[in-house]
Design a protein around this motif. Structure first.
Motif, PDB file in Angstrom:
ATOM      1  N   TRP A  77       0.851  -1.184   0.000  1.00 20.84           N
ATOM      2  CA  TRP A  77       0.000   0.000   0.000  1.00 20.84           C
ATOM      3  C   TRP A  77       0.890   1.238   0.000  1.00 20.84           C
ATOM      4  CZ3 TRP A  77      -0.664   4.348   2.901  1.00 20.84           C
ATOM      5  CH2 TRP A  77      -1.833   5.084   2.659  1.00 20.84           C
ATOM      6  N   GLY A  78       0.584   2.226  -0.837  1.00 22.18           N
ATOM      7  CA  GLY A  78       1.315   3.486  -0.839  1.00 22.18           C
ATOM      8  C   GLY A  78       2.713   3.394  -1.414  1.00 22.18           C
ATOM      9  N   LEU A  79       2.915   2.487  -2.339  1.00 16.97           N
ATOM     10  CA  LEU A  79       4.228   2.278  -2.944  1.00 16.97           C
ATOM     11  C   LEU A  79       4.758   3.561  -3.572  1.00 16.97           C
ATOM     12  CD1 LEU A  79       6.383   0.111  -3.726  1.00 16.97           C
ATOM     13  CD2 LEU A  79       5.134  -0.123  -5.882  1.00 16.97           C
ATOM     14  N   GLU A  80       6.029   3.855  -3.322  1.00 18.93           N
ATOM     15  CA  GLU A  80       6.725   4.985  -3.923  1.00 18.93           C
ATOM     16  C   GLU A  80       8.047   4.490  -4.491  1.00 18.93           C
ATOM     17  OE1 GLU A  80       7.059   8.524  -1.590  1.00 18.93           O
ATOM     18  OE2 GLU A  80       4.986   8.409  -0.880  1.00 18.93           O
ATOM     19  N   PRO A  81       8.688   5.253  -5.360  1.00 18.26           N
ATOM     20  CA  PRO A  81       9.957   4.800  -5.945  1.00 18.26           C
ATOM     21  C   PRO A  81      11.037   4.469  -4.921  1.00 18.26           C
ATOM     22  CG  PRO A  81       9.111   6.676  -7.158  1.00 18.26           C
ATOM     23  CD  PRO A  81       8.235   6.513  -5.949  1.00 18.26           C
ATOM     24  N   ASN A  82      10.981   5.098  -3.748  1.00 20.95           N
ATOM     25  CA  ASN A  82      11.988   4.849  -2.725  1.00 20.95           C
ATOM     26  C   ASN A  82      11.437   3.983  -1.581  1.00 20.95           C
ATOM     27  OD1 ASN A  82      10.331   7.034  -2.180  1.00 20.95           O
ATOM     28  ND2 ASN A  82      11.871   8.137  -1.010  1.00 20.95           N
ATOM     29  N   SER A  83      10.489   3.114  -1.914  1.00 18.35           N
ATOM     30  CA  SER A  83       9.934   2.167  -0.946  1.00 18.35           C
ATOM     31  C   SER A  83      10.865   0.977  -0.799  1.00 18.35           C
ATOM     32  CB  SER A  83       8.564   1.662  -1.404  1.00 18.35           C
ATOM     33  OG  SER A  83       7.574   2.644  -1.270  1.00 18.35           O
ATOM     34  N   ARG A  84      10.903   0.439   0.423  1.00 16.81           N
ATOM     35  CA  ARG A  84      11.658  -0.795   0.701  1.00 16.81           C
ATOM     36  C   ARG A  84      10.936  -1.581   1.777  1.00 16.81           C
ATOM     37  NH1 ARG A  84      17.196  -1.221  -0.570  1.00 16.81           N
ATOM     38  NH2 ARG A  84      16.793  -3.394  -0.020  1.00 16.81           N
ATOM     39  N   LEU A  85      11.254  -2.851   1.882  1.00 19.17           N
ATOM     40  CA  LEU A  85      10.805  -3.664   3.004  1.00 19.17           C
ATOM     41  C   LEU A  85      11.890  -3.547   4.069  1.00 19.17           C
ATOM     42  CD1 LEU A  85       9.478  -6.860   1.183  1.00 19.17           C
ATOM     43  CD2 LEU A  85       8.200  -4.839   1.946  1.00 19.17           C
ATOM     44  N   SER A  86      11.505  -3.099   5.246  1.00 23.26           N
ATOM     45  CA  SER A  86      12.520  -2.828   6.266  1.00 23.26           C
ATOM     46  C   SER A  86      13.259  -4.088   6.710  1.00 23.26           C
ATOM     47  CB  SER A  86      11.907  -2.106   7.467  1.00 23.26           C
ATOM     48  OG  SER A  86      10.972  -2.909   8.140  1.00 23.26           O
ATOM     49  N   CYS A  87      12.661  -5.256   6.504  1.00 26.08           N
ATOM     50  CA  CYS A  87      13.350  -6.498   6.857  1.00 26.08           C
ATOM     51  C   CYS A  87      14.497  -6.801   5.897  1.00 26.08           C
ATOM     52  CB  CYS A  87      12.382  -7.670   6.924  1.00 26.08           C
ATOM     53  SG  CYS A  87      11.707  -8.203   5.328  1.00 26.08           S
ATOM     54  N   GLN A  88      14.492  -6.153   4.746  1.00 24.05           N
ATOM     55  CA  GLN A  88      15.525  -6.395   3.730  1.00 24.05           C
ATOM     56  C   GLN A  88      16.574  -5.285   3.659  1.00 24.05           C
ATOM     57  OE1 GLN A  88      15.586  -9.474   1.987  1.00 24.05           O
ATOM     58  NE2 GLN A  88      14.231  -9.681   3.762  1.00 24.05           N
ATOM     59  N   VAL A  89      16.329  -4.191   4.351  1.00 24.59           N
ATOM     60  CA  VAL A  89      17.291  -3.090   4.384  1.00 24.59           C
ATOM     61  C   VAL A  89      18.310  -3.382   5.476  1.00 24.59           C
ATOM     62  CG1 VAL A  89      17.591  -0.634   4.909  1.00 24.59           C
ATOM     63  CG2 VAL A  89      15.645  -1.386   3.537  1.00 24.59           C
ATOM     64  N   ILE A  90      19.556  -3.530   5.084  1.00 22.75           N
ATOM     65  CA  ILE A  90      20.623  -3.721   6.052  1.00 22.75           C
ATOM     66  C   ILE A  90      21.246  -2.358   6.329  1.00 22.75           C
ATOM     67  CG2 ILE A  90      22.815  -4.874   6.563  1.00 22.75           C
ATOM     68  CD1 ILE A  90      20.301  -6.735   6.381  1.00 22.75           C
ATOM     69  N   VAL A  91      21.231  -1.967   7.576  1.00 18.14           N
ATOM     70  CA  VAL A  91      21.750  -0.658   7.970  1.00 18.14           C
ATOM     71  C   VAL A  91      23.254  -0.634   7.744  1.00 18.14           C
ATOM     72  CG1 VAL A  91      22.064   0.913   9.926  1.00 18.14           C
ATOM     73  CG2 VAL A  91      19.896  -0.327   9.657  1.00 18.14           C
ATOM     74  N   ASN A  92      23.701   0.438   7.087  1.00 18.52           N
ATOM     75  CA  ASN A  92      25.139   0.632   6.899  1.00 18.52           C
ATOM     76  C   ASN A  92      25.532   1.929   7.609  1.00 18.52           C
ATOM     77  OD1 ASN A  92      24.470   2.743   5.064  1.00 18.52           O
ATOM     78  ND2 ASN A  92      24.470   1.327   3.349  1.00 18.52           N
ATOM     79  N   THR A  93      26.449   2.682   7.062  1.00 12.85           N
ATOM     80  CA  THR A  93      26.927   3.887   7.745  1.00 12.85           C
ATOM     81  C   THR A  93      26.116   5.139   7.420  1.00 12.85           C
ATOM     82  OG1 THR A  93      28.496   4.299   5.960  1.00 12.85           O
ATOM     83  CG2 THR A  93      29.292   3.013   7.847  1.00 12.85           C
ATOM     84  N   ALA A  94      25.236   5.072   6.439  1.00  9.68           N
ATOM     85  CA  ALA A  94      24.511   6.258   5.982  1.00  9.68           C
ATOM     86  C   ALA A  94      23.326   6.589   6.879  1.00  9.68           C
ATOM     87  CB  ALA A  94      24.024   6.059   4.544  1.00  9.68           C
ATOM     88  N   LEU A  95      23.146   7.856   7.159  1.00  5.41           N
ATOM     89  CA  LEU A  95      21.962   8.343   7.858  1.00  5.41           C
ATOM     90  C   LEU A  95      20.728   7.954   7.053  1.00  5.41           C
ATOM     91  CD1 LEU A  95      20.472  10.436   9.862  1.00  5.41           C
ATOM     92  CD2 LEU A  95      20.732  12.010   7.954  1.00  5.41           C
ATOM     93  N   LEU A  96      19.698   7.482   7.734  1.00  5.70           N
ATOM     94  CA  LEU A  96      18.440   7.151   7.077  1.00  5.70           C
ATOM     95  C   LEU A  96      17.317   7.968   7.695  1.00  5.70           C
ATOM     96  CD1 LEU A  96      18.580   3.237   6.939  1.00  5.70           C
ATOM     97  CD2 LEU A  96      18.943   4.833   5.057  1.00  5.70           C
ATOM     98  N   VAL A  97      16.459   8.495   6.841  1.00  6.37           N
ATOM     99  CA  VAL A  97      15.218   9.119   7.281  1.00  6.37           C
ATOM    100  C   VAL A  97      14.116   8.297   6.648  1.00  6.37           C
ATOM    101  CG1 VAL A  97      13.779  11.187   7.250  1.00  6.37           C
ATOM    102  CG2 VAL A  97      16.278  11.415   7.416  1.00  6.37           C
ATOM    103  N   ILE A  98      13.251   7.722   7.485  1.00  8.76           N
ATOM    104  CA  ILE A  98      12.223   6.838   6.966  1.00  8.76           C
ATOM    105  C   ILE A  98      10.832   7.282   7.401  1.00  8.76           C
ATOM    106  CG2 ILE A  98      13.774   4.852   6.871  1.00  8.76           C
ATOM    107  CD1 ILE A  98      12.014   3.799   9.326  1.00  8.76           C
ATOM    108  N   GLU A  99       9.883   6.903   6.579  1.00 13.03           N
ATOM    109  CA  GLU A  99       8.474   7.103   6.897  1.00 13.03           C
ATOM    110  C   GLU A  99       7.803   5.736   6.862  1.00 13.03           C
ATOM    111  OE1 GLU A  99       4.535   9.306   5.015  1.00 13.03           O
ATOM    112  OE2 GLU A  99       6.519   9.794   4.231  1.00 13.03           O
ATOM    113  N   ILE A 100       7.049   5.434   7.895  1.00 10.54           N
ATOM    114  CA  ILE A 100       6.268   4.200   7.925  1.00 10.54           C
ATOM    115  C   ILE A 100       4.883   4.564   7.408  1.00 10.54           C
ATOM    116  CG2 ILE A 100       5.320   2.354   9.353  1.00 10.54           C
ATOM    117  CD1 ILE A 100       7.638   2.972  11.356  1.00 10.54           C
ATOM    118  N   PRO A 101       4.444   3.958   6.305  1.00 13.94           N
ATOM    119  CA  PRO A 101       3.127   4.294   5.768  1.00 13.94           C
ATOM    120  C   PRO A 101       2.028   4.087   6.806  1.00 13.94           C
ATOM    121  CG  PRO A 101       4.342   2.965   4.207  1.00 13.94           C
ATOM    122  CD  PRO A 101       5.119   2.947   5.495  1.00 13.94           C
ATOM    123  N   ARG A 102       0.986   4.843   6.664  1.00 13.60           N
ATOM    124  CA  ARG A 102      -0.119   4.787   7.623  1.00 13.60           C
ATOM    125  C   ARG A 102      -0.795   3.419   7.631  1.00 13.60           C
ATOM    126  NH1 ARG A 102      -4.549   9.354   8.925  1.00 13.60           N
ATOM    127  NH2 ARG A 102      -5.585   8.161  10.531  1.00 13.60           N
TER     128      ARG A 102
END
Length: 113
Positions: A77-102
């Motif tokens: 729901w609410g797919l955008e070009p910069n959407s990801r599944l958080s279970c598949q995003v491995i945190v690295n050194t870069a700052l992340l700003v995320i929004e959890i869809p409603r």
């Protein structure tokens, strides 16, 4: 530790949050460990879309998604070009700003097959 900024979400973190995330661990796991109860119906096995997030900053610094994640995201729901599944995003050194869809789509809970 990598800083992750979670934009306000009416139910999960109304005021937003800033967390120190562990590198090499999934974003979903980091959120859960920091008291942000993001839904993860498939127990982080990349089999649903309930942990969908939109990466507002830091998207280009993440490892790219694979075909399985992309196929699942097409159902989110609410797919955008910069959407990801958080279970598949491995945190690295870069700052992340995320929004959890409603909303999220939980096929099992909602009676879909």
């Amino acid at each position: 530790m990598t800083q992750v900024i979670v934009l306000p979400h009416i139910e999960l973190c109304p005021d937003g949050a800033v967390i120190d995330a562990r590198q090499g661990e999934s974003l979903c796991q980091n959120l859960l460990e920091n008291g942000i109860a993001i839904e993860h119906a498939c127990e982080m096995s990349c089999a649903c879309t309930t942990c969908h997030v939109i990466v507002r900053e830091g998207f280009a610094d993440l490892d790219p998604s694979d075909e399985v994640e992309d196929d699942l995201l097409d159902k989110a729901w609410g797919l955008e070009p910069n959407s990801r599944l958080s279970c598949q995003v491995i945190v690295n050194t870069a700052l992340l700003v995320i929004e959890i869809p409603r909303y999220s789509i939980n096929m099992t809970k909602e009676g879909h097959r």
